[in-house]
Design a protein around this motif. Structure first.
Motif, mmCIF file in Angstrom:
data_model
loop_
_atom_site.group_PDB
_atom_site.id
_atom_site.type_symbol
_atom_site.label_atom_id
_atom_site.label_comp_id
_atom_site.label_asym_id
_atom_site.label_seq_id
_atom_site.Cartn_x
_atom_site.Cartn_y
_atom_site.Cartn_z
ATOM 1 N N THR A 7 0.813 -1.224 0.000
ATOM 2 C CA THR A 7 0.000 0.000 0.000
ATOM 3 C C THR A 7 0.844 1.271 0.000
ATOM 4 N N PRO A 37 -6.543 7.924 -1.143
ATOM 5 C CA PRO A 37 -7.493 7.932 -0.017
ATOM 6 C C PRO A 37 -6.780 8.163 1.314
ATOM 7 N N GLN A 64 -7.596 6.895 4.215
ATOM 8 C CA GLN A 64 -7.507 5.670 4.995
ATOM 9 C C GLN A 64 -7.801 4.474 4.089
ATOM 10 N N GLU A 65 -7.159 3.353 4.405
ATOM 11 C CA GLU A 65 -7.314 2.154 3.586
ATOM 12 C C GLU A 65 -7.178 0.931 4.487
ATOM 13 N N ASN A 122 -7.232 -3.373 4.293
ATOM 14 C CA ASN A 122 -7.180 -4.566 3.465
ATOM 15 C C ASN A 122 -7.289 -5.794 4.358
ATOM 16 N N TYR A 160 -3.655 -1.840 7.519
ATOM 17 C CA TYR A 160 -4.345 -0.561 7.684
ATOM 18 C C TYR A 160 -3.354 0.551 7.347
ATOM 19 N N SER A 214 -13.962 -3.191 -8.284
ATOM 20 C CA SER A 214 -14.121 -2.102 -7.322
ATOM 21 C C SER A 214 -15.443 -1.389 -7.576
ATOM 22 N N SER A 264 -10.744 -4.802 0.076
ATOM 23 C CA SER A 264 -10.171 -3.508 0.435
ATOM 24 C C SER A 264 -11.279 -2.472 0.566
ATOM 25 N N LYS A 290 -11.514 1.825 1.040
ATOM 26 C CA LYS A 290 -10.776 3.082 1.046
ATOM 27 C C LYS A 290 -11.749 4.241 1.177
#
Length: 826
Positions: free
Chosen positions: A281, A316, A318-319, A321, A329, A771, A823, A825
């Protein structure tokens, strides 16, 4: 059962139609959607704020693959926005404008390259009475210009700026097309070095693997460093996270993260180095060199993976997975003035790797890592950043005959300062400190051996790194640097080996030794380099440099001169010739602990020559070919198992031998064709290679030699999904066999080393990803199948005596291995 479940999940994901919420996207995503569909939509950041651009919108249309522009216009009304159509030459484009009673004057600006006619991606426009605006979507929209006669200045990096008068009519939207003349290509941006691999279309300037390239790759566990497995000239067993590059050994690659060298940045270092410690990430791009790489990269023989993390990018905040192998994170923050950036990426994994995921594997691993980064723009000349990379992993193994446990702890801290006088001087200063602690213990008990190992390695180092690039003139550039560090290590190693079985005795491999080894060392390491780049004309550019490395624990230094020449006959074709010497010394804790008396060796050395040809047939098709020859003048000894190296404790088995060649050589031809069409990306490559160790007058193929290799990659949209496919083939790796005497019963001997080969290798890897946008954020789901056809690719052979008769058991590499990740985001 695992394979059946994985195939059912795969079929479900492909066949089930997309749900109705596919019509929910943010405004910026709808704009991007319509633009990709052929509609030109533009807007100004004066009234479309970030909160409006991220506003979720429902568009009621039955088929979103055939967009109706009026549907977007209706969806904009609740936001008090509307579309205005403008005739741009013979095409109609649209500008998003606020609904107001008073008329608004608008100036829509497009900038083009005067030489090629292509749109300029990023440029700036300054209009009298208004502040400077940066381009968005290859265009700039200026609203309510003051006055009827305005002075407009258009500028872009790499172009001469243009000043002109812009006549603005009150309440009207005007379209202006501006052609900018390109500046000569900066010396520092010319790609001179050979063997820099890129999946993107060829350009004369250096281009790395981008986030999109890496996201489309079918790499095990999304590991960024494993993307190198799909490169031409790479040879890997599919299990280890490390690869052989152009015949080199596994320890001949240099890995950097944000300009900091990472030593052995892998989880489970002694157990196939399964995953890298770099979270996918945080990776923004990778420069991958496999040839005569620039002199600033010194100390390794075969390859460089230079990883850059994301910074100042529109990503983004925050993400999250969640996957079978890894969960993570990531938090990102950039202040409104865009001069402060913070990132935190935490990852954990391995907990689901057991006999339920991979049949017959008694492994219980777990690992954690974290990357923390802060960056600041001090002023127009200075930037600074702070970095902390932490990793921890533990593993316990309970196989039939092998018991092992290990833990590893790495800490890397570095600070960087970057100075650019915006003219001819760029300086990079870095201070760093690192600490490593590796512990491993295990025991083997079978019919042939009783053996154990216990190792504890602690090391730390700290230093300062300096780089300076000086543009002396338009045709001459000079850069130099040094890296000075103090290092220390403490090593404790205990080995008890007893190969006593009937098979080792029959082959003459029975032996016994017990050794306790305690070692301490400290010293200073100095690396330095200097390189001059000279451009004769627009077609010819040359790099001539030298790298020098001196370590107190190794007597004498190593000098590595290198020459790279680039020839650009036109803007579609280039030739690169690289010649140079690469040298590799041992890190202070890089002793060969399997030796009876471990010590440091003189630097390994290899002379390398590469000839590269690039051609761009069309805008979307390109071709790359390389021929290389690599001659080792000094090699380091290494160990390998003659029959079966696929063990968790390979160094305890009776077939472990020490390879100490007098010399080695590698040669190869690599051909790559790649391109894209609409949303389809593809590449295909062929490699012919040969690598051999030299023992006096005898040449022996290295155990990872693969004469012919093919690699096909395809990434294609399937309705609302994206399917990525990677197909691999290579000739079987060499093997050594036990031979029964034809005339004397019960007499066994070892055949000529690496005389025969395993059968050819085939593997198909698949990844299916999708997505979608919800009111909470953006979701992505993907399933990946490594070795999707469950092909049996033999890797090794177990020999044993059954009632005095030689029996053979051939083992295979990875079975079908599924992975699933979701995921989110926002």
């Amino acid at each position: 059962m695992t394979a059946v479940r994985a195939c059912l999940c795969f079929a479900f994901l492909v066949l089930v139609p997309a749900p109705s919420f596919a019509e929910l996207k943010t405004l910026i995503q709808w704009i991007d959607f319509y633009n990709k569909s052929g509609e030109g939509i533009f807007y100004s950041s004066d009234y479309l704020t970030d909160s409006l651009l991220n506003q979720p919108l429902y568009i009621n249309q039955k088929n979103t693959e055939q967009p109706n522009i009026q549907s977007l216009n209706k969806a904009l009304l609740p936001l008090k926005l509307s579309l205005e159509s403008i005739l741009q030459e013979s095409t109609t484009v649209y500008v998003i404008r606020p609904i107001q009673k008073q008329p608004i004057s608008t100036l829509l600006i497009h900038a083009y390259d005067a030489k090629s006619g292509h749109k300029i991606q990023s440029f700036w426009a300054s209009l009298s009475g208004q502040s400077k605006k940066q381009s968005l979507q290859q265009s700039i929209v200026l609203t309510n210009p003051i006055g009827a006669d305005n002075t407009l200045i258009i500028s872009a990096t790499g172009y001469y700026h243009k000043q002109l008068k812009a006549e603005i009519k009150q309440g009207k939207t005007m379209f202006l097309k501006v052609a900018l003349n390109p500046l000569p290509v900066a010396l520092s941006h010319i790609r001179v070095s050979s063997s820099l691999v890129s999946f993107q279309l060829y350009e004369n300037s250096l281009k790395p693997l981008s986030r999109e390239d890496l996201a489309n790759q079918v790499s095990f566990n999304h590991d960024a460093l494993r993307a190198a497995e799909n490169m031409t000239g790479s040879a890997g067993d599919g299990i280890s996270g490390k690869i052989h590059t152009r015949g080199g050994n596994l320890n001949e690659s240099l890995v950097l993260l944000d300009n900091r060298e990472l030593r052995n940045p892998y989880h489970f270092k002694d157990f196939f180095s399964l995953f890298s410690t770099i979270n996918d990430t945080v990776v923004d791009s990778i420069d991958y060199y496999s040839g005569v790489f620039p002199v600033k990269y010194g100390g390794r023989l075969s390859a460089v993976l230079d990883v850059s993390s994301n910074q100042w990018n529109d990503l983004p905040n925050q993400e999250v997975n969640l996957g079978l192998l890894t969960s993570s994170y990531t938090l990102r923050y950039q202040n409104p003035d865009q001069d402060r950036y913070y990132m935190m990426a935490l990852r954990t994994g391995g907990q689901f790797i057991d006999k339920h995921l991979i049949k017959g594997v008694g492994v219980r691993p777990e690992y954690d890592d974290g990357y923390f980064k802060a960056a600041q723009i001090i002023n127009q000349n200075w930037q600074m950043s702070q970095h902390l990379l932490l990793s921890r992993d533990e593993i316990k193994i309970d196989e039939d005959d092998e018991l092992a446990s290990a833990d590893y702890h790495d800490q890397n801290l570095w600070f960087q300062w970057i100075y650019d006088n915006l003219d001819n001087h760029q300086i990079h200063l870095q201070t760093y400190a690192s600490r490593r602690h590796d512990r491993r213990q295990g025991q083997l008990s079978d019919d042939n051996s009783q053996a154990s190992v216990n190792e504890d390695i602690f090391s730390q180092f700290q230093g300062i790194k300096f780089e300076h690039q000086w543009t002396i003139s338009a045709r001459l550039l000079f850069d130099y640097g040094f890296d000075v560090s103090t290092e220390e290590t403490q090593i404790d190693s205990i080995r008890n080996i007893n190969h006593h079985g009937s098979l080792p005795e029959a082959l003459g491999l029975n032996h016994e030794y017990n050794r306790q080894f305690h070692f301490e060392e400290h010293g200073v390491s100095i690396k330095s380099y200097a390189n001059a780049r000279y451009q004769w004309n627009e077609e010819w550019t040359m790099d001539l440099g030298v790298h020098y490395h001196n370590q107190e624990w190794v007597r004498g230094g190593s000098l590595s001169p290198r020459l790279n020449v680039a020839y650009f006959p036109n803007n579609k074709t280039s030739w690169h010739l690289g010649m140079g010497r690469h040298q590799q010394t041992q890190h202070i804790d890089e002793l060969l602990l399997e030796d009876s008396a471990p010590s440091y060796f003189k630097p390994a050395s290899a002379d390398l020559m590469v000839l590269e040809f690039n051609h761009q047939f069309t805008k979307r098709w390109s071709f790359l070919s390389e021929v290389y020859y690599k001659k080792y003048s000094r090699t380091h000894p290494y160990y390998e198992n003659m029959f079966n190296g696929f063990h968790v404790l390979p160094d305890l088995f009776y077939d472990r031998i020490r390879i100490n060649p007098d010399d080695a050589k590698a040669a190869g031809l690599e051909l790559t064709l790649k391109g894209d069409y609409k949303n389809i990306n593809w590449s295909t490559s062929y490699t012919f290679s040969d690598v051999k160790d030299e023992f006096e007058s005898v040449s022996v193929p290295r155990s990872w030699n693969q004469r012919n290799a093919f690699n096909v990659f395809l990434s294609v949209p399937v309705k609302s999904w994206r399917l990525s496919v990677n197909a691999k083939f290579h000739n079987g790796w060499p093997r050594t066999q036990i031979v029964e005497h034809t005339e004397m019963d019960d007499v066994l001997f070892i055949g000529q080393r690496n005389k025969t080969m395993f059968k050819d290798f085939y593997q198909l890897d698949l990844k299916l990803a999708r997505s979608w946008q919800s009111s909470l954020g953006r979701w992505q789901a993907e399933i990946q199948l490594t070795n999707a056809l469950n092909t049996n690719n033999p890797c090794c052979t177990d020999y044993y005596l059954s009632e005095g008769i030689l029996a053979v058991n051939t083992k295979n590499q990875l079975p079908l291995l599924p992975n699933f990740r979701v995921s989110f985001k926002w």
